[in-house]
Design an enzyme around this catalytic site. Structure first.
Site, PDB file in Angstrom:
ATOM      1  N   LYS A  38      31.991  43.554  41.267  1.00 38.73           N
ATOM      2  CA  LYS A  38      31.829  44.637  40.530  1.00 38.73           C
ATOM      3  C   LYS A  38      30.093  45.657  41.387  1.00 38.73           C
ATOM      4  O   LYS A  38      30.261  46.622  41.787  1.00 38.73           O
ATOM      5  CB  LYS A  38      31.302  44.813  39.131  1.00 38.73           C
ATOM      6  CG  LYS A  38      32.992  44.547  38.717  1.00 38.73           C
ATOM      7  CD  LYS A  38      32.809  44.630  36.929  1.00 38.73           C
ATOM      8  CE  LYS A  38      34.275  44.565  36.599  1.00 38.73           C
ATOM      9  NZ  LYS A  38      34.240  44.092  35.005  1.00 38.73           N
ATOM     10  N   LYS A  93      45.061  40.198  40.985  1.00 39.79           N
ATOM     11  CA  LYS A  93      45.555  40.130  39.669  1.00 39.79           C
ATOM     12  C   LYS A  93      45.994  41.530  39.112  1.00 39.79           C
ATOM     13  O   LYS A  93      45.333  42.440  39.582  1.00 39.79           O
ATOM     14  CB  LYS A  93      44.526  39.468  38.786  1.00 39.79           C
ATOM     15  CG  LYS A  93      43.199  40.176  38.349  1.00 39.79           C
ATOM     16  CD  LYS A  93      42.618  39.656  37.050  1.00 39.79           C
ATOM     17  CE  LYS A  93      41.569  40.822  37.059  1.00 39.79           C
ATOM     18  NZ  LYS A  93      41.096  40.761  35.542  1.00 39.79           N
ATOM     19  N   LYS A 144      44.096  47.127  35.228  1.00 36.00           N
ATOM     20  CA  LYS A 144      44.069  48.474  35.153  1.00 36.00           C
ATOM     21  C   LYS A 144      43.530  49.257  35.998  1.00 36.00           C
ATOM     22  O   LYS A 144      43.897  50.215  36.538  1.00 36.00           O
ATOM     23  CB  LYS A 144      43.445  48.713  33.626  1.00 36.00           C
ATOM     24  CG  LYS A 144      43.721  48.266  32.414  1.00 36.00           C
ATOM     25  CD  LYS A 144      42.779  48.175  31.381  1.00 36.00           C
ATOM     26  CE  LYS A 144      42.876  46.865  30.403  1.00 36.00           C
ATOM     27  NZ  LYS A 144      42.107  46.623  29.399  1.00 36.00           N
TER      28      LYS A 144
END
Ligand code: TYM
Length: 331
Positions: free
Chosen positions: A115, A196, A199
């Site tokens: 991130k 994976k 969202k």
């Protein structure tokens, strides 16, 4: 004699629609364990605000998560539903745990590194300390198991290290939590099956629990597979569809398509059609329950308020115990 159910905490970030990855990785296990354990299921909004978000959307996203929990089959008579920010013991415990967590431990967590690379804004302290708050969520309820998807394993590993650091310094207080992985602990994206299902990759890569039948059909029909007739090692997209079929379809259906694959006779369009049918029948009742519940917002709100209060009472006991151990009990 009434046996006391062991407790555990697990949670999901309110960052939009829940998808079948969240369902299989977490919620399905929560439901299966409801009789054996007392689950405390958090809508972890304090985790969600560590990344850019729109404040106006938050109340709806929290409500949507609660609707998904209940529609999927969480029974409020057996489990506790709560909102993380309504129970301040979570952030207080996180502060205590921050003081036994070396910065280098938090910096080496893969999701943090990823991130930190992706975000164009500078990384905030919350993102770095994210797994410490998660450890606080877990230890406050003395969880020995934590049902999660595979992507959360590094966080669980860190939580165990934090527990050992705390217990080592202040005496036995918390249990070392172990990940509980159910079937489907790593569902892959429909459009980029080496990643994976998530969202953040956009709505085409996932099936939301609230998706309508035609959306499910469309998304599955566009899922990445192979061009060839099958046989040999499966590509990631094909493997993922078989994984979904092994969970949502009957054994006969699975074996039928597996045999066709092995015999190099498979037609993916047929397989997708059947998988879409089975997903639609599995998710249909859930969607209906969700719709019915969405007409009773006060009921859901009430559950969340009462659940958060109940969770707070449990959390408070553990926090007092931790503070006593740390020499922070004065009067
Ligand atoms: P979150 O909100 O990213 O995901 C919620 C749960 O869904 C699982 N999951 C998946 N499982 C299988 N396949 C996938 N493609 C997939 N995508 C998501 C996740 O593994 C997770 O179990 N840090 C956590 C939330 C959290 C938490 C906690 C969890 C906060 N405190 C304490 C357990 C205990 C998170 O971001 O999950």
């Amino acid at each position: 004699m009434r046996t006391v159910r062991q407790r555990y905490f697990s949670g999901i970030q309110p960052t939009g629609e829940l998808h079948i990855g969240n369902y299989l990785g977490a919620i399905k296990s929560w439901i299966e364990l409801q009789d054996e354990y007392e689950g405390i299921f958090g809508i972890v909004d304090y985790h969600a605000i560590t990344e850019p978000y729109n404040p106006e959307d938050m109340p709806k996203m929290v409500m949507d998560a609660a609707l998904d929990y209940l529609a999927a089959g969480l029974d409020p008579n057996k489990s506790i539903l709560m909102i993380q920010s309504l129970v301040p013991e979570h952030t207080e415990m996180a502060w205590l745990l921050n003081t036994v967590t070396p910065v280098s431990w938090a910096q080496r967590v893969p999701t943090y590194k990823e991130k930190a690379r992706q975000l164009d804004v500078s990384v905030n302290m919350g993102l770095l300390s994210y797994p410490v708050l998660m450890a606080a969520d877990i230890v406050l309820y003395k969880s020995s198991i934590v049902p999660v998807g595979e992507d959360q394993l590094p966080h669980l590993e860190l939580a165990r290290e934090i527990v050992r650091a705390f217990n080592g310094r202040f005496g036995d207080t918390f249990l070392e939590p172990h990940a509980y992985l159910g079937r489907g602990a790593r569902i892959m994206s429909l459009t980029e099956p080496t990643k994976k299902m998530s969202k953040s990759l956009g709505p085409q890569n996932y099936i939301a629990l609230a998706d309508k039948p035609d959306e499910i059909r469309r998304k599955i029909s566009r899922a990445v597979t192979d061009i060839g007739p099958g046989g040999g090692p499966m590509s990631p997209g094909v493997r993922n569809l078989f994984e979904l079929m092994s969970i949502f379809s009957s054994e006969e259906t699975y074996s039928h398509f597996k045999r066709l694959y092995d015999e190099r006779k498979i037609r993916y369009s047929d397989m997708k059609q059947k998988l879409a049918d089975d997903l639609i029948s599995a998710l249909g009742p859930l969607r209906e329950r969700r719709l019915a519940l969405s007409l009773r917002p006060e009921y859901v709100r009430d559950l969340l308020i009462k659940g958060s209060r109940k969770a707070g009472e449990i959390a408070k006991q553990t926090l007092i115990e931790a503070k006593e151990k740390m020499g922070l009990a004065y009067f």
